[in-house]
Design a protein around this motif. Structure first.
Motif, PDB file in Angstrom:
ATOM      1  N   TYR A 130       0.834  -1.201   0.000  1.00 14.54           N
ATOM      2  CA  TYR A 130       0.000   0.000   0.000  1.00 14.54           C
ATOM      3  C   TYR A 130       0.871   1.253   0.000  1.00 14.54           C
ATOM      4  CZ  TYR A 130      -3.072   3.682   1.712  1.00 14.54           C
ATOM      5  OH  TYR A 130      -3.753   4.861   1.864  1.00 14.54           O
ATOM      6  N   LEU A 131       1.844   1.296   0.904  1.00 15.02           N
ATOM      7  CA  LEU A 131       2.720   2.461   1.006  1.00 15.02           C
ATOM      8  C   LEU A 131       3.572   2.630  -0.241  1.00 15.02           C
ATOM      9  CD1 LEU A 131       3.751   2.123   4.748  1.00 15.02           C
ATOM     10  CD2 LEU A 131       2.134   3.750   3.762  1.00 15.02           C
ATOM     11  N   ALA A 132       4.032   1.523  -0.799  1.00 23.89           N
ATOM     12  CA  ALA A 132       4.816   1.584  -2.034  1.00 23.89           C
ATOM     13  C   ALA A 132       3.998   2.236  -3.141  1.00 23.89           C
ATOM     14  CB  ALA A 132       5.261   0.184  -2.454  1.00 23.89           C
ATOM     15  N   GLY A 133       2.754   1.830  -3.263  1.00 27.72           N
ATOM     16  CA  GLY A 133       1.878   2.412  -4.274  1.00 27.72           C
ATOM     17  C   GLY A 133       1.676   3.898  -4.082  1.00 27.72           C
ATOM     18  N   LYS A 134       1.527   4.321  -2.830  1.00 30.70           N
ATOM     19  CA  LYS A 134       1.348   5.743  -2.530  1.00 30.70           C
ATOM     20  C   LYS A 134       2.576   6.568  -2.914  1.00 30.70           C
ATOM     21  CE  LYS A 134      -2.742   6.087  -0.670  1.00 30.70           C
ATOM     22  NZ  LYS A 134      -3.772   6.939  -1.259  1.00 30.70           N
ATOM     23  N   LEU A 135       3.749   5.930  -2.858  1.00 26.74           N
ATOM     24  CA  LEU A 135       4.988   6.625  -3.207  1.00 26.74           C
ATOM     25  C   LEU A 135       5.370   6.437  -4.676  1.00 26.74           C
ATOM     26  CD1 LEU A 135       7.262   5.894  -0.108  1.00 26.74           C
ATOM     27  CD2 LEU A 135       5.926   7.933  -0.587  1.00 26.74           C
ATOM     28  N   GLY A 136       4.626   5.585  -5.370  1.00 29.31           N
ATOM     29  CA  GLY A 136       4.955   5.317  -6.769  1.00 29.31           C
ATOM     30  C   GLY A 136       6.136   4.383  -6.938  1.00 29.31           C
ATOM     31  N   LEU A 137       6.348   3.522  -5.954  1.00 27.62           N
ATOM     32  CA  LEU A 137       7.452   2.567  -5.987  1.00 27.62           C
ATOM     33  C   LEU A 137       6.906   1.154  -6.113  1.00 27.62           C
ATOM     34  CD1 LEU A 137       9.480   3.926  -2.911  1.00 27.62           C
ATOM     35  CD2 LEU A 137       9.978   4.365  -5.325  1.00 27.62           C
ATOM     36  N   THR A 138       7.747   0.238  -6.563  1.00 33.76           N
ATOM     37  CA  THR A 138       7.371  -1.168  -6.517  1.00 33.76           C
ATOM     38  C   THR A 138       7.505  -1.639  -5.079  1.00 33.76           C
ATOM     39  OG1 THR A 138       9.603  -2.007  -6.882  1.00 33.76           O
ATOM     40  CG2 THR A 138       8.268  -1.541  -8.859  1.00 33.76           C
ATOM     41  N   THR A 139       6.815  -2.710  -4.749  1.00 30.35           N
ATOM     42  CA  THR A 139       6.897  -3.246  -3.391  1.00 30.35           C
ATOM     43  C   THR A 139       8.322  -3.681  -3.070  1.00 30.35           C
ATOM     44  OG1 THR A 139       4.604  -3.979  -3.545  1.00 30.35           O
ATOM     45  CG2 THR A 139       5.923  -4.950  -1.802  1.00 30.35           C
ATOM     46  N   VAL A 140       8.990  -4.276  -4.043  1.00 33.80           N
ATOM     47  CA  VAL A 140      10.375  -4.728  -3.833  1.00 33.80           C
ATOM     48  C   VAL A 140      11.288  -3.543  -3.565  1.00 33.80           C
ATOM     49  CG1 VAL A 140      12.352  -5.861  -4.926  1.00 33.80           C
ATOM     50  CG2 VAL A 140      10.060  -6.815  -5.209  1.00 33.80           C
ATOM     51  N   ASN A 141      11.162  -2.485  -4.366  1.00 34.48           N
ATOM     52  CA  ASN A 141      11.989  -1.293  -4.182  1.00 34.48           C
ATOM     53  C   ASN A 141      11.696  -0.638  -2.833  1.00 34.48           C
ATOM     54  OD1 ASN A 141      13.725   0.830  -4.633  1.00 34.48           O
ATOM     55  ND2 ASN A 141      12.544   1.742  -6.273  1.00 34.48           N
ATOM     56  N   PHE A 142      10.415  -0.567  -2.463  1.00 36.80           N
ATOM     57  CA  PHE A 142      10.030   0.004  -1.171  1.00 36.80           C
ATOM     58  C   PHE A 142      10.648  -0.786  -0.022  1.00 36.80           C
ATOM     59  CE2 PHE A 142       7.333   0.271   2.553  1.00 36.80           C
ATOM     60  CZ  PHE A 142       7.163   1.637   2.693  1.00 36.80           C
ATOM     61  N   SER A 143      10.527  -2.101  -0.090  1.00 39.88           N
ATOM     62  CA  SER A 143      11.079  -2.955   0.973  1.00 39.88           C
ATOM     63  C   SER A 143      12.585  -2.792   1.088  1.00 39.88           C
ATOM     64  CB  SER A 143      10.718  -4.416   0.712  1.00 39.88           C
ATOM     65  OG  SER A 143       9.325  -4.598   0.793  1.00 39.88           O
ATOM     66  N   ALA A 144      13.266  -2.676  -0.049  1.00 37.89           N
ATOM     67  CA  ALA A 144      14.719  -2.491  -0.031  1.00 37.89           C
ATOM     68  C   ALA A 144      15.078  -1.153   0.606  1.00 37.89           C
ATOM     69  CB  ALA A 144      15.281  -2.579  -1.443  1.00 37.89           C
ATOM     70  N   LYS A 145      14.357  -0.097   0.245  1.00 33.76           N
ATOM     71  CA  LYS A 145      14.620   1.219   0.837  1.00 33.76           C
ATOM     72  C   LYS A 145      14.363   1.203   2.340  1.00 33.76           C
ATOM     73  CE  LYS A 145      13.949   4.431  -2.952  1.00 33.76           C
ATOM     74  NZ  LYS A 145      14.224   5.841  -2.753  1.00 33.76           N
ATOM     75  N   LYS A 146      13.315   0.504   2.738  1.00 33.49           N
ATOM     76  CA  LYS A 146      12.999   0.403   4.161  1.00 33.49           C
ATOM     77  C   LYS A 146      14.092  -0.348   4.908  1.00 33.49           C
ATOM     78  CE  LYS A 146       9.511  -1.918   6.840  1.00 33.49           C
ATOM     79  NZ  LYS A 146       8.209  -2.579   6.785  1.00 33.49           N
ATOM     80  N   LYS A 147      14.539  -1.434   4.342  1.00 28.57           N
ATOM     81  CA  LYS A 147      15.572  -2.246   4.990  1.00 28.57           C
ATOM     82  C   LYS A 147      16.902  -1.496   5.072  1.00 28.57           C
ATOM     83  CE  LYS A 147      17.904  -6.696   4.667  1.00 28.57           C
ATOM     84  NZ  LYS A 147      18.040  -7.942   3.911  1.00 28.57           N
ATOM     85  N   ARG A 148      17.254  -0.802   4.000  1.00 26.59           N
ATOM     86  CA  ARG A 148      18.544  -0.104   3.935  1.00 26.59           C
ATOM     87  C   ARG A 148      18.486   1.315   4.498  1.00 26.59           C
ATOM     88  NH1 ARG A 148      18.810  -2.169  -1.948  1.00 26.59           N
ATOM     89  NH2 ARG A 148      19.658  -4.243  -1.637  1.00 26.59           N
ATOM     90  N   LYS A 149      17.280   1.755   4.821  1.00 25.31           N
ATOM     91  CA  LYS A 149      17.076   3.110   5.343  1.00 25.31           C
ATOM     92  C   LYS A 149      17.573   4.163   4.354  1.00 25.31           C
ATOM     93  CE  LYS A 149      17.539   1.373  10.012  1.00 25.31           C
ATOM     94  NZ  LYS A 149      18.283   1.376  11.247  1.00 25.31           N
ATOM     95  N   THR A 150      17.128   4.024   3.097  1.00 23.60           N
ATOM     96  CA  THR A 150      17.583   4.923   2.044  1.00 23.60           C
ATOM     97  C   THR A 150      16.455   5.741   1.438  1.00 23.60           C
ATOM     98  OG1 THR A 150      17.397   3.132   0.410  1.00 23.60           O
ATOM     99  CG2 THR A 150      19.567   3.477   1.420  1.00 23.60           C
ATOM    100  N   PHE A 151      15.395   5.988   2.182  1.00 22.34           N
ATOM    101  CA  PHE A 151      14.332   6.848   1.680  1.00 22.34           C
ATOM    102  C   PHE A 151      14.865   8.265   1.539  1.00 22.34           C
ATOM    103  CE2 PHE A 151      11.590   3.631   3.813  1.00 22.34           C
ATOM    104  CZ  PHE A 151      10.838   3.261   2.708  1.00 22.34           C
ATOM    105  N   THR A 152      14.385   8.970   0.513  1.00 20.29           N
ATOM    106  CA  THR A 152      14.736  10.377   0.378  1.00 20.29           C
ATOM    107  C   THR A 152      13.946  11.173   1.411  1.00 20.29           C
ATOM    108  OG1 THR A 152      12.955  10.883  -1.190  1.00 20.29           O
ATOM    109  CG2 THR A 152      15.050  10.090  -2.114  1.00 20.29           C
ATOM    110  N   LEU A 153      14.350  12.404   1.615  1.00 16.31           N
ATOM    111  CA  LEU A 153      13.658  13.257   2.568  1.00 16.31           C
ATOM    112  C   LEU A 153      12.202  13.442   2.143  1.00 16.31           C
ATOM    113  CD1 LEU A 153      13.715  14.999   5.089  1.00 16.31           C
ATOM    114  CD2 LEU A 153      14.580  16.869   3.703  1.00 16.31           C
ATOM    115  N   GLU A 154      11.964  13.622   0.859  1.00 21.35           N
ATOM    116  CA  GLU A 154      10.592  13.790   0.366  1.00 21.35           C
ATOM    117  C   GLU A 154       9.764  12.525   0.597  1.00 21.35           C
ATOM    118  OE1 GLU A 154       7.308  15.661  -0.934  1.00 21.35           O
ATOM    119  OE2 GLU A 154       9.236  16.563  -0.458  1.00 21.35           O
ATOM    120  N   GLU A 155      10.363  11.353   0.398  1.00 20.05           N
ATOM    121  CA  GLU A 155       9.653  10.093   0.649  1.00 20.05           C
ATOM    122  C   GLU A 155       9.310   9.949   2.130  1.00 20.05           C
ATOM    123  OE1 GLU A 155      11.458   7.312  -2.941  1.00 20.05           O
ATOM    124  OE2 GLU A 155      12.569   7.495  -1.053  1.00 20.05           O
ATOM    125  N   ILE A 156      10.226  10.345   2.992  1.00 17.79           N
ATOM    126  CA  ILE A 156       9.974  10.278   4.438  1.00 17.79           C
ATOM    127  C   ILE A 156       8.847  11.223   4.821  1.00 17.79           C
ATOM    128  CG2 ILE A 156      10.945  10.798   6.715  1.00 17.79           C
ATOM    129  CD1 ILE A 156      13.598   9.673   5.669  1.00 17.79           C
TER     130      ILE A 156
END
Length: 84
Positions: A16-42
């Protein structure tokens, strides 16, 4: 503070959150795990996941952080304020 931790507390699903950000679920999960969200995404995530569960969690953290601070009783406060 870890945005991934707040996401878990919020109860929202990654897809759900990935869709809201325009990301794939895999990309979202990777960003979450690596803590690499941009400031705008946060910022967007914080707006989306803001709910009572997250607010309660943050309040509990704040209360724990202040656990060792000096406190006064209600009566002491009333006297300090000059109230009856």
């Amino acid at each position: 503070m870890n945005i991934g931790e707040l996401i878990e507390v919020s109860g929202y699903r990654n897809d759900y959150l990935a869709g809201k950000l325009g990301l794939t679920t895999v990309n979202f999960s990777a960003k979450k795990k690596r803590k690499t969200f941009t400031l705008e995404e946060i910022r967007k995530l914080a707006y989306i996941i803001n709910n009572d569960d997250v607010q309660d969690y943050l309040l509990a953290l704040e209360m724990e952080a202040r656990d060792d601070e000096e406190t006064i009783t209600h009566e002491e406060f009333m006297k300090l304020m000059g109230w009856k």
